[in-house]
Design a protein around this motif. Structure first.
Motif, PDB file in Angstrom:
ATOM      1  N   GLY A 145       0.825  -1.136  -0.110  1.00  0.00           N
ATOM      2  CA  GLY A 145      -0.010  -0.119  -0.052  1.00  0.00           C
ATOM      3  C   GLY A 145       0.884   1.290  -0.005  1.00  0.00           C
ATOM      4  O   GLY A 145       1.980   1.261   0.298  1.00  0.00           O
ATOM      5  N   THR A 146       0.269   2.292  -0.489  1.00  0.00           N
ATOM      6  CA  THR A 146       1.015   3.657  -0.499  1.00  0.00           C
ATOM      7  C   THR A 146       0.635   4.358   0.923  1.00  0.00           C
ATOM      8  O   THR A 146      -0.582   4.280   1.384  1.00  0.00           O
ATOM      9  CB  THR A 146       0.221   4.462  -1.375  1.00  0.00           C
ATOM     10  OG1 THR A 146      -1.009   4.538  -1.226  1.00  0.00           O
ATOM     11  CG2 THR A 146       0.788   4.222  -2.819  1.00  0.00           C
ATOM     12  N   PHE A 147       1.617   4.881   1.467  1.00  0.00           N
ATOM     13  CA  PHE A 147       1.400   5.301   2.823  1.00  0.00           C
ATOM     14  C   PHE A 147       2.254   6.867   2.964  1.00  0.00           C
ATOM     15  O   PHE A 147       3.481   7.015   3.225  1.00  0.00           O
ATOM     16  CB  PHE A 147       2.142   4.570   4.099  1.00  0.00           C
ATOM     17  CG  PHE A 147       1.755   4.939   5.237  1.00  0.00           C
ATOM     18  CD1 PHE A 147       0.609   4.598   5.861  1.00  0.00           C
ATOM     19  CD2 PHE A 147       2.487   5.600   6.053  1.00  0.00           C
ATOM     20  CE1 PHE A 147       0.145   4.801   7.171  1.00  0.00           C
ATOM     21  CE2 PHE A 147       2.035   5.881   7.777  1.00  0.00           C
ATOM     22  CZ  PHE A 147       0.661   5.511   7.896  1.00  0.00           C
ATOM     23  N   VAL A 148       1.522   7.885   2.307  1.00  0.00           N
ATOM     24  CA  VAL A 148       0.325   7.661   1.604  1.00  0.00           C
ATOM     25  C   VAL A 148       0.714   8.606   0.338  1.00  0.00           C
ATOM     26  O   VAL A 148       1.535   9.418   0.399  1.00  0.00           O
ATOM     27  CB  VAL A 148      -0.912   8.280   2.418  1.00  0.00           C
ATOM     28  CG1 VAL A 148      -1.252   7.262   3.337  1.00  0.00           C
ATOM     29  CG2 VAL A 148      -0.764   9.781   2.766  1.00  0.00           C
ATOM     30  N   TYR A 149      -0.205   8.408  -0.871  1.00  0.00           N
ATOM     31  CA  TYR A 149      -0.063   9.342  -1.969  1.00  0.00           C
ATOM     32  C   TYR A 149      -0.345  10.666  -1.279  1.00  0.00           C
ATOM     33  O   TYR A 149      -1.454  10.938  -0.697  1.00  0.00           O
ATOM     34  CB  TYR A 149      -1.229   8.919  -2.898  1.00  0.00           C
ATOM     35  CG  TYR A 149      -0.983   8.004  -3.861  1.00  0.00           C
ATOM     36  CD1 TYR A 149       0.229   7.617  -4.272  1.00  0.00           C
ATOM     37  CD2 TYR A 149      -2.074   7.106  -4.330  1.00  0.00           C
ATOM     38  CE1 TYR A 149       0.427   6.644  -5.341  1.00  0.00           C
ATOM     39  CE2 TYR A 149      -1.991   5.933  -5.270  1.00  0.00           C
ATOM     40  CZ  TYR A 149      -0.622   5.868  -5.937  1.00  0.00           C
ATOM     41  OH  TYR A 149      -0.175   4.757  -6.706  1.00  0.00           O
ATOM     42  N   ALA A 150       0.418  11.552  -1.739  1.00  0.00           N
ATOM     43  CA  ALA A 150       0.230  13.039  -1.354  1.00  0.00           C
ATOM     44  C   ALA A 150      -0.789  13.470  -2.655  1.00  0.00           C
ATOM     45  O   ALA A 150      -0.275  13.577  -3.662  1.00  0.00           O
ATOM     46  CB  ALA A 150       1.393  13.766  -1.195  1.00  0.00           C
ATOM     47  N   SER A 151      -1.974  14.173  -2.201  1.00  0.00           N
ATOM     48  CA  SER A 151      -2.796  14.457  -3.327  1.00  0.00           C
ATOM     49  C   SER A 151      -2.271  15.494  -4.283  1.00  0.00           C
ATOM     50  O   SER A 151      -2.835  15.440  -5.347  1.00  0.00           O
ATOM     51  CB  SER A 151      -4.090  15.081  -2.911  1.00  0.00           C
ATOM     52  OG  SER A 151      -4.230  16.116  -1.914  1.00  0.00           O
ATOM     53  N   PRO A 152      -1.457  16.332  -3.752  1.00  0.00           N
ATOM     54  CA  PRO A 152      -1.143  17.439  -4.778  1.00  0.00           C
ATOM     55  C   PRO A 152       0.129  17.133  -5.871  1.00  0.00           C
ATOM     56  O   PRO A 152       0.435  17.645  -6.761  1.00  0.00           O
ATOM     57  CB  PRO A 152      -0.217  18.486  -3.934  1.00  0.00           C
ATOM     58  CG  PRO A 152      -0.856  18.228  -2.678  1.00  0.00           C
ATOM     59  CD  PRO A 152      -1.059  16.816  -2.351  1.00  0.00           C
ATOM     60  N   LEU A 153       0.674  15.718  -5.672  1.00  0.00           N
ATOM     61  CA  LEU A 153       1.579  15.358  -6.723  1.00  0.00           C
ATOM     62  C   LEU A 153       0.857  14.493  -7.943  1.00  0.00           C
ATOM     63  O   LEU A 153       1.626  14.183  -8.717  1.00  0.00           O
ATOM     64  CB  LEU A 153       2.409  14.341  -5.753  1.00  0.00           C
ATOM     65  CG  LEU A 153       3.333  14.694  -4.902  1.00  0.00           C
ATOM     66  CD1 LEU A 153       4.278  13.903  -4.225  1.00  0.00           C
ATOM     67  CD2 LEU A 153       3.796  16.389  -4.838  1.00  0.00           C
ATOM     68  N   ARG A 154      -0.259  14.432  -7.884  1.00  0.00           N
ATOM     69  CA  ARG A 154      -0.944  13.791  -9.091  1.00  0.00           C
ATOM     70  C   ARG A 154      -2.375  14.402  -9.318  1.00  0.00           C
ATOM     71  O   ARG A 154      -3.140  14.675  -8.403  1.00  0.00           O
ATOM     72  CB  ARG A 154      -1.190  12.182  -8.979  1.00  0.00           C
ATOM     73  CG  ARG A 154       0.150  11.296  -8.829  1.00  0.00           C
ATOM     74  CD  ARG A 154      -0.101  10.141  -8.314  1.00  0.00           C
ATOM     75  NE  ARG A 154       1.260   9.456  -7.972  1.00  0.00           N
ATOM     76  CZ  ARG A 154       1.905   9.715  -6.841  1.00  0.00           C
ATOM     77  NH1 ARG A 154       1.347  10.543  -5.871  1.00  0.00           N
ATOM     78  NH2 ARG A 154       3.113   9.108  -6.267  1.00  0.00           N
ATOM     79  N   THR A 155      -2.836  14.522 -10.496  1.00  0.00           N
ATOM     80  CA  THR A 155      -4.166  14.808 -10.754  1.00  0.00           C
ATOM     81  C   THR A 155      -5.047  13.691 -10.271  1.00  0.00           C
ATOM     82  O   THR A 155      -4.521  12.534 -10.134  1.00  0.00           O
ATOM     83  CB  THR A 155      -4.337  15.030 -12.163  1.00  0.00           C
ATOM     84  OG1 THR A 155      -4.179  13.497 -12.730  1.00  0.00           O
ATOM     85  CG2 THR A 155      -3.727  16.206 -12.829  1.00  0.00           C
ATOM     86  N   PRO A 156      -6.185  13.819  -9.821  1.00  0.00           N
ATOM     87  CA  PRO A 156      -7.141  12.659  -9.221  1.00  0.00           C
ATOM     88  C   PRO A 156      -7.240  11.543 -10.236  1.00  0.00           C
ATOM     89  O   PRO A 156      -7.179  10.265  -9.885  1.00  0.00           O
ATOM     90  CB  PRO A 156      -8.361  13.450  -9.129  1.00  0.00           C
ATOM     91  CG  PRO A 156      -7.970  14.728  -8.538  1.00  0.00           C
ATOM     92  CD  PRO A 156      -7.023  15.017  -9.472  1.00  0.00           C
TER      93      PRO A 156
END
Length: 272
Positions: free
Chosen positions: A64-75
């Motif tokens: 698992g990702t811990f955690v994806y940072a939302s600003p680093l990718r488009t949704p």
């Protein structure tokens, strides 16, 4: 309160090369950990590649990702990566996502993406989940949200399968119990697994962890920090059972530095 059965994860980065990373994945599985979790940081190998490699050399270990940072990718891009990992690991992937630490502002800029304000980053988290659900179709990739503030806890309760309590390192037990109650209230009758990250196992803090959390061991002890776990395996296990009873937290992750030290606790409690 009744709790779920215990499971345990280890947070590690594939920064020492492929051979060492594959060894870490196999060792985590051998020791009975449920999940191998990878951080999201431009200075480390991308978690998408790291987790695919880890899943390829294990048979039951979840990743698992811990955690994806939302600003680093488009949704949509984040959901694409998550769905792809879910498919290629035969559904052993769990997507962890959050709004990102302040340091992610610089990382987002390097990628040519906006950092956004808190509300915008939280909307990205929600939109990522929506895209993932559409891509999954009849399947269901488990989603973990790292929830620090009240709005994040509300969203996590409404939409996540797993919620990591990501408040202050010095948050009291009473405050943490309140945060857990907010998440359960937001979930309504929906079942949510509550999680917590243990930064320190034992009596010493590795320098890089000390720098990250900003506190020494004495301060953690003084504040009865829930990010610290001390004593022998029996007392650690007893403390985690207490936390499950009082807070409802049953899923715990530790830093890779403590992979071996924490293993006796995993052996005592995993699946119980």
């Amino acid at each position: 309160m009744a709790g779920k059965t215990f499971r345990f994860g280890v947070v590690a980065a594939a920064q020492e090369g492929g051979a060492k990373w594959r060894e870490t994945a196999r060792r985590a599985e051998d020791l009975g950990y449920s999940t191998l979790l990878s951080p999201d940081n431009l200075h480390l190998p991308t978690p998408t590649a790291a987790l695919a490699v880890a899943a390829a050399v294990t048979t039951e270990l979840r990743v698992g990702t811990f955690v994806y940072a939302s600003p680093l990718r488009t949704p949509r891009a984040a959901a694409w990566e998550a769905h792809s990992l879910s498919v290629l690991t035969d559904r052993r992937f769990e997507m962890g996502i959050g709004t990102g630490l302040p340091a992610m502002r610089e990382a987002a800029a390097e990628l040519g993406l906006p950092y956004g304000n808190g509300a915008e980053r939280l909307t990205q988290v929600s939109d990522t989940i929506s895209h993932l659900r559409r891509l999954d179709g009849d399947a269901h990739t488990p989603v973990m949200i790292a929830a620090g503030g009240p709005k994040a806890r509300q969203l996590a309760g409404e939409r996540a399968d797993i919620v990591t309590l990501a408040g202050s390192v010095l948050a009291s037990r009473a405050d943490t119990a309140q945060y857990a109650a907010e998440i359960r209230a937001a979930a309504g009758g929906r079942e949510v697994e509550l999680a917590m990250n243990i930064f320190v196992v034992g009596e010493e803090i590795p320098p890089w962890i000390r720098g990250f959390i900003g506190h020494d061991i004495e301060t953690l002890v003084e504040h009865d920090s829930l990010t610290l776990l001390r004593g022998g395996p029996a007392s650690m296990a007893e403390e985690l059972q207490r936390r499950r009873e009082e807070l409802g937290v049953s899923y715990y992750s530790v830093n890779g530095a403590f992979l071996e030290d924490f293993a006796p606790v995993v052996a005592r409690l995993s699946g119980r």
